[in-house]
Motif scaffolding. Structure first.
Motif, PDB file in Angstrom:
ATOM      1  N   HIS A 206       0.866  -1.190   0.000  1.00 39.29           N
ATOM      2  CA  HIS A 206       0.000   0.000   0.000  1.00 39.29           C
ATOM      3  C   HIS A 206       0.896   1.231   0.000  1.00 39.29           C
ATOM      4  O   HIS A 206       1.766   1.375   0.862  1.00 39.29           O
ATOM      5  N   ILE A 207       0.668   2.103  -0.972  1.00 42.34           N
ATOM      6  CA  ILE A 207       1.499   3.304  -1.100  1.00 42.34           C
ATOM      7  C   ILE A 207       0.808   4.459  -0.389  1.00 42.34           C
ATOM      8  O   ILE A 207      -0.381   4.724  -0.612  1.00 42.34           O
ATOM      9  N   GLY A 208       1.562   5.149   0.473  1.00 42.70           N
ATOM     10  CA  GLY A 208       0.992   6.264   1.239  1.00 42.70           C
ATOM     11  C   GLY A 208       1.026   7.568   0.463  1.00 42.70           C
ATOM     12  O   GLY A 208       1.218   7.590  -0.759  1.00 42.70           O
ATOM     13  N   ASP A 209       0.841   8.667   1.176  1.00 43.88           N
ATOM     14  CA  ASP A 209       0.728   9.960   0.475  1.00 43.88           C
ATOM     15  C   ASP A 209       1.999  10.807   0.577  1.00 43.88           C
ATOM     16  O   ASP A 209       1.962  12.010   0.420  1.00 43.88           O
ATOM     17  N   ASN A 210       3.148  10.147   0.836  1.00 43.91           N
ATOM     18  CA  ASN A 210       4.406  10.887   0.912  1.00 43.91           C
ATOM     19  C   ASN A 210       5.357  10.455  -0.210  1.00 43.91           C
ATOM     20  O   ASN A 210       6.565  10.364  -0.013  1.00 43.91           O
ATOM     21  N   CYS A 211       4.775  10.190  -1.384  1.00 46.23           N
ATOM     22  CA  CYS A 211       5.569   9.703  -2.524  1.00 46.23           C
ATOM     23  C   CYS A 211       6.358  10.860  -3.129  1.00 46.23           C
ATOM     24  O   CYS A 211       5.817  11.940  -3.351  1.00 46.23           O
ATOM     25  N   THR A 212       7.631  10.598  -3.443  1.00 49.10           N
ATOM     26  CA  THR A 212       8.452  11.634  -4.096  1.00 49.10           C
ATOM     27  C   THR A 212       8.591  11.366  -5.600  1.00 49.10           C
ATOM     28  O   THR A 212       9.343  12.033  -6.288  1.00 49.10           O
TER      29      THR A 212
END
Ligand SMILES: Cc1cc2nc3c(=O)[nH]c(=O)nc-3n(C[C@H](O)[C@H](O)[C@H](O)COP(=O)(O)O)c2cc1C
Length: 252
Positions: A206-212
């Motif tokens: 699950h990918i969170g909302d702090n992706c760079t």
């Protein structure tokens, strides 16, 4: 000391190539948060261009790193084609800390976002040969302590694409998404994400909302289960710098 940020190894490879002849140490920008840089005579920053600017992670990390104000400071940016506002942004952030950039340059390498737009980054390996001479120029310039800023100007388009609601729209085109049908919960993306932004839950990533937007998760997934640009990820389109392996990029 050379501080790097790298999603798929291009910037780490360049950082190492520059560091070796100069006898400099290479550390990640994340490790630089806790490093004592006060005695350093020369500080380099090496990182990619994402969306015509410096990566979000770089913009967040630089203000938190304590830089020596009197060191010779340089920036080398990797990019598919243009650096646009990457140097301008970082110069501005460093200036707020009283640090001047003495030298900057760019090196063109395969564009790791190409697969989001249906193109294969591996088809751009020709850039390694074509721009190899630039590395030698940079090393010679740095060894001589040259003061010269290349590609450091302000680009209004770069600014616009990274501001407000337009940024959200552009970033969405290169935001990774997990295909849960393909994901087997192998943990590779969790380990490679420099932002610690991916977790496993019910054996799925699950990918969170702090992706760079580095796309390390897309390029390194052994099951092609992380997708970008609404396209299935093809194995042939997965890319990392040929001299950099997954283990080189693991920060923990
Ligand atoms: C989300 C994303 C956006 C990018 N945007 C640009 C860009 O605006 N201009 C450019 O020349 N290259 C762009 N690139 C290409 C990267 O700058 C280049 O491939 C870089 O060397 C990747 O470095 P890394 O392997 O160290 O992460 C982009 C790559 C990604 C993943």
């Amino acid at each position: 000391m050379i501080l790097y940020f790298s999603g798929t190894g291009n910037s780490l490879a360049i950082a190492r190539k520059i560091a070796e002849p100069l006898g400099e140490q290479v550390i990640s920008m994340y490790d630089a948060l806790t490093a004592d840089l006060s005695g350093e005579k020369r500080i380099g920053l090496v990182f990619p261009t994402y969306w015509l600017d410096a990566p979000l992670a770089v913009k967040a990390l630089i203000p938190r790193i304590v830089f020596p104000k009197d060191a010779y400071t340089f920036v080398v940016i990797t990019c598919g084609a243009q650096t646009n506002n990457a140097v301008w942004t970082v110069r501005r952030l460093l200036k707020r800390q009283g640090v001047n950039v003495d030298y900057c340059h760019k090196i063109r390498v395969p564009d790791t976002s190409a697969l989001a737009f249906g193109r294969n980054p591996n088809d751009q390996a020709w850039k390694f040969g074509k721009f190899a001479g630039r590395q030698d120029t940079i090393v010679a310039d740095l060894a001589a302590g040259k003061h010269q800023l290349h590609f450091a100007g302000f680009d209004p388009l770069g600014w616009l694409l990274n501001a407000g609601s337009l940024a959200k729209k552009s970033y969405r085109l290169t935001t990774p998404v997990v295909n849960t049908d393909r994901c087997i919960g192998c943990n590779t993306c969790v380990r490679v994400c420099p932002q610690e932004n991916i977790v496993l839950s019910d054996s799925k990533a699950h990918i969170g909302d702090n992706c760079t937007l580095c796309l390390g998760c897309v390029h390194f997934c052994p099951h092609q289960a992380v997708e970008v640009g609404n396209r299935p990820t093809h194995k042939d389109y997965q890319y990392h710098h040929p001299q950099i392996k997954l283990k080189d990029l693991l920060l923990r």
